[in-house]
Structure formats: C-alpha cells, structure tokens
Design a protein around this motif. Structure first.
Motif, short mmCIF file in Angstrom:
data_model
loop_
_atom_site.label_atom_id
_atom_site.label_comp_id
_atom_site.label_asym_id
_atom_site.label_seq_id
_atom_site.Cartn_x
_atom_site.Cartn_y
_atom_site.Cartn_z
N LYS A 76 -11.30 -4.23 3.37
CA LYS A 76 -10.19 -4.04 4.29
C LYS A 76 -10.73 -3.80 5.68
O LYS A 76 -11.33 -2.76 5.95
CB LYS A 76 -9.39 -2.83 3.82
CG LYS A 76 -7.95 -3.15 3.69
CD LYS A 76 -7.14 -2.04 3.16
CE LYS A 76 -5.77 -2.17 3.78
NZ LYS A 76 -4.84 -1.20 3.22
N GLU A 78 -7.97 2.29 -3.13
CA GLU A 78 -8.62 2.15 -1.82
C GLU A 78 -9.47 3.37 -1.54
O GLU A 78 -9.01 4.49 -1.64
CB GLU A 78 -7.57 2.04 -0.70
CG GLU A 78 -6.80 0.75 -0.72
CD GLU A 78 -6.00 0.55 0.57
OE1 GLU A 78 -6.11 1.34 1.52
OE2 GLU A 78 -5.23 -0.44 0.60
N GLU A 103 0.86 -1.19 0.00
CA GLU A 103 0.00 0.00 0.00
C GLU A 103 0.89 1.23 0.00
O GLU A 103 1.81 1.34 0.82
CB GLU A 103 -0.91 0.03 1.24
CG GLU A 103 -1.74 1.32 1.29
CD GLU A 103 -2.73 1.39 2.46
OE1 GLU A 103 -2.72 0.49 3.32
OE2 GLU A 103 -3.51 2.37 2.49
N ASP A 143 -11.74 0.57 2.21
CA ASP A 143 -10.80 0.76 3.33
C ASP A 143 -11.55 1.00 4.64
O ASP A 143 -12.71 1.44 4.62
CB ASP A 143 -9.92 1.98 3.01
CG ASP A 143 -8.58 1.96 3.72
OD1 ASP A 143 -8.35 1.08 4.56
OD2 ASP A 143 -7.77 2.86 3.43
N ASN A 170 -4.46 4.97 -1.96
CA ASN A 170 -5.60 5.61 -1.30
C ASN A 170 -6.15 6.75 -2.14
O ASN A 170 -5.39 7.59 -2.62
CB ASN A 170 -5.17 6.15 0.07
CG ASN A 170 -4.85 5.04 1.04
OD1 ASN A 170 -5.74 4.35 1.55
ND2 ASN A 170 -3.56 4.83 1.28
MG MG Z 1 -5.61 2.59 2.97
#
Ligand code: MG
Ligand code: C2E
Ligand code: MG
Ligand code: MG
Length: 290
Positions: free
Chosen positions: A209, A158, A67, A188, A126
């Motif tokens: 997640k 995400e 990530e 997320d 993200n």
């Molecule tokens: Mg994240």
C-alpha cells in the motif's frame, strides 16, 4: 521598572520558557490520561464504531473491497482521530481489546457484505504491531474467521513496517502462520518507514500500500513520480498487488493507471462511509454496472 527587568532578563526568560514548556506538556499529558481513562468504557458505551472506505480496481473502477477504519466519539471531546487515540491505546495496552473488537466486527460485516454482493469483496483490517505480536493473535484470527464462516482469502490484515523492526524472524513466522489460515497480508504506509526495496522480497506479504504522502507528492515532484513507477514495477515482479492510498483527484488517479497500479483508495473515489452510507454506495455502483 524597565531597568529592573532588563538586569534579570536571562534568568527570567529561562525560567519562563521552562514554565511554558512544562505547562504545555502537562496539558498534553492531561489529555492523554483523559483519553486513556475514557477508552476503558468506550466499547461498552458504544462510542466506537467502524466506517468503511471503498477500494476500487484502477482500470475498471470495480469494487475491490473496503478498509475498516475505527472511529471514536468521545462524550466530551467529540470525535477523536485514530492518529491520536490508537497511540494512546498502544501505550496503555488497551489496543488488544479494541483490536479484537475491530476484528470481530469487521469479520461479521464481511460475512454480511459477501452474502449480498454478486462480486466478493475484500475487507482490510488495520492491525497494530503490538497486537500482531501479542500471544494468541493467530488463534484469534482463526476464531473469528470460523465464527462468521468467512472465506479467509477475503480478509486482509494491514500492518506497517514497524512490525519488522524488533524481531524480523519472529514477525515473519507470525505472518506465515496467518497466511496458512488463508488470510492476506498488506504492508500499509509503504515508503514512510525504513523501506529498502530489496528487503521486500523476504516478506510474506500479498499487497503493498503506497502511502498517501507519496501519492500526493507525485504531482509536484518528478522524483516521487519516478519512485512510484519503479516501486510498482518492482512489486509486480515480486507478485505483489499494489494499492495507492490517498488518491484525491483525477490527475492522481490517471497517473496511477498509467503506472499500472492495481487498486486505488482515497477521497476521489470515496470518503470513509458509515455502514448505512456504504449500503447506498454499493447499490449505486451495482446500478451503474447493470
Ligand atoms: Mg490502513
Ligand atoms: P491508514 O491505515 O493508513 O488509513 C488511511 C487513513 O487515511 C485514514 O485515516 C483515512 O480516512 C485517510 N484517508 C483516506 N483517503 C484519504 C485521502 O484521499 N486523503 C487524505 N488526506 N486522507 C485519506 P483515519 O481513518 O483517520 O485513520 C488514521 C490511521 O489510524 C490509519 O491509517 C491507521 O494507521 C490507524 N487506524 C485506523 N483504524 C484502525 C484500527 O482499527 N486499528 C488500528 N490498529 N489502527 C487503526
Ligand atoms: Mg496507510
Ligand atoms: Mg497508517
């Protein structure tokens, strides 16, 4: 003197409290303004960088990917947490430029990694709600996938449930367009938002997640454990992969294996790493597996 103050206590206290409140608000605002101002030059001054936190398959401990996490080293404040500056960036609209930089950089790195890796890795990026809903976002993703010649199925975006709050249908349309490109979508911080389990089936996502608060709460709270177990079972029934974030110890890792969580991420596996450290991490892992 004592008597004097005593007679006017209530008024004084009132105004003192007000003043105190006011001062701390001013400090807060001051810092926000300083951050916002500093941010305008942060990219060109190369104060921002990405670090990468490994994600591994729970059963085999093999690499799944990383990530990308944004870091900002402010010339005066030093390192500022993304929990703080992302919010400032969203409020000022600078998240659009910063988000584009993150995406471009992450795609560039993904291309580099997968040129050198025997097993292909996934790069998770993200994306803030504002960014996702901004005009031309889908085209921008297309542009960087093409520019860096990456296989889109190894790029995962995400986002949090807040994406769905304002206009559910509009969000679903954008996500479907993204999936047409071939990129993956991950939800997320699952469990912290307005999560109702049943609405999940209507979302065009690939990965769930589980938020670190749940992963970490599980050890001391049986209800949390039961909830995680059922979320994972349900996600699998909907063909979603599940990642547990914030895995900090062996107990949590073993619990996630027991519940057949697909992937794990957290300090117990690895902290977020600089590019250089990540290279070493891969080398070490490849040695272990050969
Ligand atoms: Mg994240
Ligand atoms: P997130 O996407 O949920 O990322 C996970 C956060 O948990 C990261 O914090 C990571 O460093 C931290 N973390 C990882 N493993 C552990 C662990 O075992 N224990 C604990 N306590 N924490 C762990 P970080 O890097 O400070 O980022 C905070 C948040 O800022 C992210 O949460 C994400 O929402 C946002 N963010 C970071 N980079 C970006 C970006 O490039 N764009 C956008 N829009 N948001 C970003
Ligand atoms: Mg998270
Ligand atoms: Mg988050």
């Amino acid at each position: 003197q004592h008597a004097d103050t005593a007679t006017s206590t209530s008024k004084k206290e009132g105004s003192n409290k007000y003043t105190f409140f006011h001062e701390s608000m001013k400090l807060d605002l001051r810092r926000k303004m300083d951050l916002e101002k500093g941010m305008r030059r942060a990219l060109e001054n190369q104060e921002m960088s990405l670090c990468y936190q490994p994600q591994v398959f729970a059963k085999t401990a093999e690499n799944r990917g990383v990530e990308a996490l944004l870091r900002w080293h402010h010339p005066v404040f030093g390192s500022v947490s993304p929990y703080e500056f992302i919010q400032v960036a969203e409020e000022s609209g600078q998240i659009l430029a910063i988000g584009e930089w993150v995406l471009s950089k992450a795609c560039e790195k993904l291309a580099e990694f997968n040129d050198h890796q025997p097993h292909k890795l996934t790069m998770s990026v993200n994306v803030s709600t504002l960014q996702l809903r901004s005009r031309g976002f889908v085209e921008m993703v297309k542009k960087y996938v093409k520019k860096h010649k990456i296989n889109p199925s190894f790029l995962e975006l995400e986002m949090t449930e807040s994406v769905f709050i304002h206009s559910f249908d509009e969000a679903v349309t954008i996500l479907n367009e993204l999936r047409e490109i071939g990129v993956k979508i991950s939800l997320d911080d699952f469990g912290t938002g307005f999560s109702s389990l049943s609405y999940l089936r209507h979302l065009p996502i690939n990965t769930l997640k589980i938020d670190k608060a749940f992963v970490q709460g599980m050890e001391t709270d049986k209800d949390t454990e039961i909830m995680i177990d059922s979320v994972i079972t349900m996600a699998h029934n909907m063909n979603l992969d599940v990642i547990a974030e914030g895995v900090e110890n062996e107990w949590q890792l073993q619990a996630m294996k027991r519940y057949e969580c697909d992937m794990v991420q957290g300090y117990h596996i690895s902290h977020p790493l600089t590019e250089e450290m990540l290279g070493k991490y891969f080398e070490k892992k490849n040695d272990e597996n050969s």
